[in-house]
Design a protein around this motif. Structure first.
Motif, short mmCIF file in Angstrom:
data_model
loop_
_atom_site.label_atom_id
_atom_site.label_comp_id
_atom_site.label_asym_id
_atom_site.label_seq_id
_atom_site.Cartn_x
_atom_site.Cartn_y
_atom_site.Cartn_z
N ALA A 207 29.57 16.44 57.05
CA ALA A 207 30.75 15.90 57.72
C ALA A 207 31.65 15.14 56.75
O ALA A 207 32.88 15.29 56.81
CB ALA A 207 30.32 14.98 58.86
N ASP A 208 31.08 14.33 55.86
CA ASP A 208 31.90 13.53 54.96
C ASP A 208 32.75 14.41 54.05
O ASP A 208 33.96 14.20 53.91
CB ASP A 208 31.01 12.61 54.09
CG ASP A 208 30.16 11.68 54.93
OD1 ASP A 208 30.50 11.45 56.11
OD2 ASP A 208 29.16 11.17 54.41
N VAL B 227 30.19 21.62 60.57
CA VAL B 227 29.53 20.83 59.53
C VAL B 227 28.05 21.18 59.50
O VAL B 227 27.48 21.64 60.49
CB VAL B 227 29.71 19.32 59.75
CG1 VAL B 227 31.18 18.94 59.72
CG2 VAL B 227 29.06 18.86 61.04
N ARG C 289 32.95 11.90 60.53
CA ARG C 289 32.36 12.83 61.49
C ARG C 289 33.30 13.07 62.67
O ARG C 289 33.44 14.20 63.16
CB ARG C 289 31.01 12.30 61.96
CG ARG C 289 30.25 13.26 62.88
CD ARG C 289 28.81 12.82 63.07
NE ARG C 289 28.03 13.02 61.86
CZ ARG C 289 27.45 14.16 61.52
NH1 ARG C 289 27.59 15.23 62.31
NH2 ARG C 289 26.73 14.26 60.43
N LYS C 290 33.96 12.01 63.14
CA LYS C 290 34.90 12.14 64.24
C LYS C 290 36.07 13.02 63.84
O LYS C 290 36.54 13.86 64.64
CB LYS C 290 35.41 10.76 64.66
CG LYS C 290 36.31 10.76 65.88
CD LYS C 290 35.54 11.11 67.14
CE LYS C 290 36.39 10.95 68.38
NZ LYS C 290 35.66 11.32 69.62
N CYS D 58 36.04 15.48 61.77
CA CYS D 58 35.60 16.87 61.80
C CYS D 58 35.53 17.39 63.23
O CYS D 58 35.93 18.52 63.52
CB CYS D 58 34.22 17.00 61.14
SG CYS D 58 34.23 16.78 59.35
N ARG E 79 31.08 6.29 57.99
CA ARG E 79 30.62 7.66 58.16
C ARG E 79 31.06 8.25 59.49
O ARG E 79 31.38 9.44 59.58
CB ARG E 79 29.08 7.66 58.03
CG ARG E 79 28.46 9.02 57.89
CD ARG E 79 26.97 8.87 57.60
NE ARG E 79 26.74 8.41 56.24
CZ ARG E 79 25.82 7.51 55.89
NH1 ARG E 79 25.08 6.94 56.81
NH2 ARG E 79 25.67 7.16 54.62
N GLN E 80 31.12 7.42 60.53
CA GLN E 80 31.50 7.91 61.85
C GLN E 80 32.95 8.37 61.89
O GLN E 80 33.30 9.29 62.63
CB GLN E 80 31.27 6.82 62.90
CG GLN E 80 29.81 6.70 63.34
CD GLN E 80 29.25 8.00 63.87
OE1 GLN E 80 28.37 8.61 63.24
NE2 GLN E 80 29.76 8.46 65.00
N ASP F 48 24.30 19.56 58.65
CA ASP F 48 23.54 18.33 58.45
C ASP F 48 22.32 18.63 57.59
O ASP F 48 21.37 19.31 58.04
CB ASP F 48 23.12 17.74 59.80
CG ASP F 48 24.31 17.19 60.57
OD1 ASP F 48 25.15 16.52 59.95
OD2 ASP F 48 24.40 17.45 61.79
#
Length: 341
Positions: free
Chosen positions: A50-51, A201, A191-192, A194, A187-188, A203
């Motif tokens: 995600a990042d 993504v 992810r949001k 994306c 980090r959130q 993981d």
């Protein structure tokens, strides 16, 4: 209506870094096109997580608006079954975003320093080679504020001093080639960004594998700290990193200036002059001298420098101090000699 707040945040962070790269590259908005240097190429290092996918999407959006060429690199560490297929999927996603050139680079991960350090070393070696191969001006890395907090805690656990507490620099590498736009974002947010852009993504299962130190810290250590201390631990650790980096940079500069004053006419370190320096400055001078003599910086720990420092502050006729890289430190006639044995 404008973009989602998470998307706007990542784009703004990337735009700021790209503007810095343009300034470093010597391009000026008011200069005629024929007088401008060639458009710089900026690569994104993308694992498919995600990042880095959020970073790639922001680069693809912002780069054309600033006249920057944008490409991507994914590194296949070969540590999991099917890693080559996942790398090929990442290449496809990056090309769908409009990035060019895009490539996958397979590496062989050694064993030196543990699996995480070995994978990191292999990855940066591959990225360095990609920079040279494509003539890139910079590589963007997707490290977030959460990653920074984890890095600070790992440094604290090693007891390696203020430099280890300074975490990751926003700009690092040869010529400042590595840029980390997301160190102020959590980090959130990535992810949001994306999710709202429907970016697929991946993981990495290693990120949840308790066999890895960073994974245990992420899923056990930090949550325990937040439970004990309350929310805001990650933000506080990130602030600690910046404050520590400022202090460490200042002390490094002081040590650089002081070093010339503690050497005799033959360039040897004078013990009396070293003793007069503040401990934090003296130990930096000793570390620099050890590295210049051939000690690998990554293997030179605080305990090594403390032993060398005792040759200055606690001299009792002790013998040689053996350092990594077959470097030996000894005191001879009021002088400190550090050289490969």
């Amino acid at each position: 209506m404008g973009p989602h707040p998470a998307v706007a945040a990542i784009r703004l962070a990337v735009r700021r870094v790209l503007t810095d790269i343009l300034d470093d590259h010597g391009r000026t908005a008011g200069r005629p096109a024929h007088e401008q240097p060639p458009s710089p190429l900026v690569l994104v290092a993308c694992s498919g997580g995600a990042d880095s996918m959020a970073l790639a999407s922001a680069l693809a959006f912002e780069a054309p608006r600033l006249g920057i060429r944008a490409g991507g690199v994914t590194v296949d560490h070969g540590l999991q079954a099917g890693s080559d297929l996942r790398a090929a999927e990442v290449v496809l996603r990056l090309r769908e975003l409009g990035l060019d050139p895009v490539e996958s680079v397979a590496v062989t991960v050694g064993r030196g320093g543990g699996p995480e350090a070995a994978a990191r070393d292999a990855r940066y070696t591959a990225l360095d080679a990609a920079v040279e191969r494509h003539g890139a001006a910079a590589v963007l890395l997707g490290h977030t504020r959460d990653d920074q907090a984890e890095t600070v805690l790992l440094g604290l656990a090693r007891g390696s001093g203020i430099r280890s507490l300074s975490g990751m620099a926003a700009v690092s590498g040869a010529g400042g080639r590595y840029r980390r736009p997301f160190l102020q974002l959590d980090r959130q947010t990535a992810r949001k960004a994306c999710m709202v852009q429907s970016l697929p993504v991946w993981d990495d299962p290693h990120n949840t594998d308790p066999a890895y130190t960073r994974s245990r810290l992420r899923h056990e250590g930090l949550p325990a700290l937040e439970k004990a201390l309350g929310k805001g631990v990650v933000e506080a650790l990130a602030r600690t990193a910046q404050l520590s980096r400022d202090d460490a940079d200042a002390l490094d500069a002081w040590a650089g200036r002081a070093e010339a004053g503690v050497r005799d006419a033959d360039g040897r370190l004078e013990c009396a002059a070293l003793y007069a320096l503040p401990p934090a400055v003296r130990r930096r001078v000793l570390r620099r001298a050890a590295i210049e003599a051939g000690a690998p910086a990554g293997s030179l720990f605080a305990r090594h420098i403390e032993e060398v420092d005792r040759l200055i502050t606690g001299w009792r006729g002790q013998g040689d101090i053996n350092l990594p890289g077959r470097v030996v430190a000894r005191r001879q006639g009021g002088r400190l000699v550090i050289r490969q044995g």
